[in-house]
Design a protein around this motif. Structure first.
Motif, PDB file in Angstrom:
ATOM      1  N   TYR A  26      -9.180  -5.648  -0.752  1.00 43.76           N
ATOM      2  CA  TYR A  26     -10.185  -4.912  -0.038  1.00 43.76           C
ATOM      3  C   TYR A  26      -9.371  -4.478   1.364  1.00 43.76           C
ATOM      4  O   TYR A  26      -9.603  -3.174   1.707  1.00 43.76           O
ATOM      5  CB  TYR A  26     -10.954  -6.030   0.296  1.00 43.76           C
ATOM      6  N   ALA A  27      -8.509  -5.277   2.027  1.00 45.41           N
ATOM      7  CA  ALA A  27      -7.728  -4.825   3.245  1.00 45.41           C
ATOM      8  C   ALA A  27      -7.015  -3.567   3.134  1.00 45.41           C
ATOM      9  O   ALA A  27      -7.062  -2.636   3.873  1.00 45.41           O
ATOM     10  CB  ALA A  27      -7.400  -5.927   3.870  1.00 45.41           C
ATOM     11  N   TYR A  28      -5.953  -3.476   2.008  1.00 45.09           N
ATOM     12  CA  TYR A  28      -5.091  -2.654   1.789  1.00 45.09           C
ATOM     13  C   TYR A  28      -5.456  -1.551   1.059  1.00 45.09           C
ATOM     14  O   TYR A  28      -5.244  -0.313   1.665  1.00 45.09           O
ATOM     15  CB  TYR A  28      -3.913  -3.325   1.105  1.00 45.09           C
ATOM     16  N   GLN A  29      -6.239  -1.643  -0.178  1.00 45.95           N
ATOM     17  CA  GLN A  29      -6.413  -0.553  -0.985  1.00 45.95           C
ATOM     18  C   GLN A  29      -7.857   0.107  -0.052  1.00 45.95           C
ATOM     19  O   GLN A  29      -7.877   1.413  -0.379  1.00 45.95           O
ATOM     20  CB  GLN A  29      -6.630  -0.648  -2.367  1.00 45.95           C
ATOM     21  N   HIS A  30      -8.829  -0.680  -0.057  1.00 44.10           N
ATOM     22  CA  HIS A  30      -9.993  -0.042   0.573  1.00 44.10           C
ATOM     23  C   HIS A  30      -9.904   0.236   2.056  1.00 44.10           C
ATOM     24  O   HIS A  30      -9.827   1.601   2.567  1.00 44.10           O
ATOM     25  CB  HIS A  30     -11.302  -0.930   0.408  1.00 44.10           C
ATOM     26  N   GLY A  31      -9.433  -0.657   2.794  1.00 48.46           N
ATOM     27  CA  GLY A  31      -9.240  -0.401   4.320  1.00 48.46           C
ATOM     28  C   GLY A  31      -8.196   0.428   4.765  1.00 48.46           C
ATOM     29  O   GLY A  31      -8.498   1.448   5.499  1.00 48.46           O
ATOM     30  N   GLY A  32      -7.000   0.273   3.927  1.00 46.26           N
ATOM     31  CA  GLY A  32      -5.804   1.025   4.709  1.00 46.26           C
ATOM     32  C   GLY A  32      -5.873   2.547   3.837  1.00 46.26           C
ATOM     33  O   GLY A  32      -5.540   3.327   4.484  1.00 46.26           O
ATOM     34  N   ARG A  33      -6.121   2.440   2.516  1.00 48.72           N
ATOM     35  CA  ARG A  33      -5.886   3.758   1.716  1.00 48.72           C
ATOM     36  C   ARG A  33      -7.295   4.360   1.536  1.00 48.72           C
ATOM     37  O   ARG A  33      -7.125   5.415   0.929  1.00 48.72           O
ATOM     38  CB  ARG A  33      -5.223   3.492   0.203  1.00 48.72           C
ATOM     39  N   GLY A  34      -8.401   3.809   1.509  1.00 47.29           N
ATOM     40  CA  GLY A  34      -9.637   4.468   1.460  1.00 47.29           C
ATOM     41  C   GLY A  34     -10.135   4.323   0.146  1.00 47.29           C
ATOM     42  O   GLY A  34     -10.927   5.125  -0.318  1.00 47.29           O
ATOM     43  N   LEU A  35      -9.780   3.406  -0.846  1.00 48.14           N
ATOM     44  CA  LEU A  35     -10.416   3.343  -2.129  1.00 48.14           C
ATOM     45  C   LEU A  35     -11.941   2.902  -1.836  1.00 48.14           C
ATOM     46  O   LEU A  35     -12.403   2.249  -1.015  1.00 48.14           O
ATOM     47  CB  LEU A  35      -9.935   1.854  -2.803  1.00 48.14           C
ATOM     48  N   ASP A  36     -12.765   3.506  -2.538  1.00 47.71           N
ATOM     49  CA  ASP A  36     -14.049   3.403  -2.531  1.00 47.71           C
ATOM     50  C   ASP A  36     -14.681   1.825  -2.716  1.00 47.71           C
ATOM     51  O   ASP A  36     -14.189   1.230  -3.679  1.00 47.71           O
ATOM     52  CB  ASP A  36     -14.840   4.284  -3.827  1.00 47.71           C
ATOM     53  N   ALA A  37     -15.508   1.521  -1.755  1.00 47.59           N
ATOM     54  CA  ALA A  37     -15.909   0.156  -1.576  1.00 47.59           C
ATOM     55  C   ALA A  37     -16.364  -0.473  -2.878  1.00 47.59           C
ATOM     56  O   ALA A  37     -16.287  -1.391  -3.378  1.00 47.59           O
ATOM     57  CB  ALA A  37     -16.748  -0.080  -0.549  1.00 47.59           C
ATOM     58  N   ALA A  38     -17.591   0.486  -3.466  1.00 51.04           N
ATOM     59  CA  ALA A  38     -17.973   0.297  -4.692  1.00 51.04           C
ATOM     60  C   ALA A  38     -16.954  -0.061  -5.988  1.00 51.04           C
ATOM     61  O   ALA A  38     -17.451  -0.867  -6.873  1.00 51.04           O
ATOM     62  CB  ALA A  38     -18.933   1.310  -5.100  1.00 51.04           C
TER      63      ALA A  38
END
Ligand code: TYD
Length: 211
Positions: free
Chosen positions: A106-118
């Motif tokens: 959640y933190a690195y791929q979503h938060g850091g890199r912008g992976l879609d939360a869904a």
């Protein structure tokens, strides 16, 4: 009458934070606490924790790849880790300590890199629909302090450790946001304090929740 000895319920505790936050010494202290409290101790890490997972870790930490490939491989390694190590250990009643888990994705791929939360939520729901850590520590520290601890730029730094301060600022914020909506599962500890003070906070929390 026969008495069946059912093992005590296992516990799953994870350790998170930006690179350089100082997880390792706290994992060592928590391991000692759990052993002294009489638990069967299982210590593991992500990505990794199984032979396949460790091979995936090599790729994940050193090979450039698409953001979604990275997220999928993190969860592939996790699926194997849950099946081979984490779930059997919890079923035996062990105390499982893991250096990072899905909060890191959640933190690195979503938060850091912008992976879609869904997409993150869909992978989490697929790979561990009913399992979450019983307790997660997030060691919170400013990227400046973390960078100084890591001596970033050293020759053997991995793909993530080579990221810039703004990346770690986003990762840090994502951890804090996730903690705020975790219903108390995620405990944020100020990791800018001395190692001794951080350790005291970790042990007090373990004692309160599981002592
Ligand atoms: P880390 O746990 O910090 O190990 P070490 O202290 O040995 O370097 O390294 C793992 C790296 O992988 C870390 O930079 C965070 C990253 N990571 C993700 O980006 N997503 C994930 O889901 C996980 C588990 C780790």
């Amino acid at each position: 009458m026969s008495v069946r000895n059912t093992p005590r319920q296992g516990r799953f505790v994870t350790f998170e934070g930006i690179d350089g936050a100082g997880k390792s010494s706290q994992i060592a202290a928590a391991s000692k606490w759990a052993s002294q409290a009489g638990w069967e101790l299982v210590c593991s890490r992500e990505p990794g924790g199984t032979p396949l997972g460790e091979k995936l870790r090599e790729l994940l930490l050193h090979e450039p790849m698409h953001l979604e490939t990275e997220a999928l491989l993190m969860f592939a390694a996790r699926r194997e880790h849950l099946a081979q190590i984490i779930e059997p250990a919890l079923a035996r009643g062990a105390f499982v300590l893991c250096d990072r888990f899905s909060d890191a994705t959640y933190a690195y791929q979503h938060g850091g890199r912008g992976l879609d939360a869904a997409k993150f939520a869909a992978l989490e729901q697929w790979v561990h629909p009913t399992r979450q850590p019983d307790l997660t520590f997030v060691f919170d520290v400013s990227p400046d302090i973390a960078a100084a601890r890591l001596v970033r730029g050293r020759a053997d730094a991995d793909k993530f450790e080579r990221e810039q301060q703004d990346f770690f600022q986003r990762v840090r914020q994502a951890y804090l946001d996730r903690a705020a909506s975790s219903g108390g599962r995620i405990v944020v500890i100020d990791a800018g304090q001395s190692i001794e003070a951080v350790c005291a906070a970790v042990l007090a929390c373990l004692q309160e929740r599981f002592g």
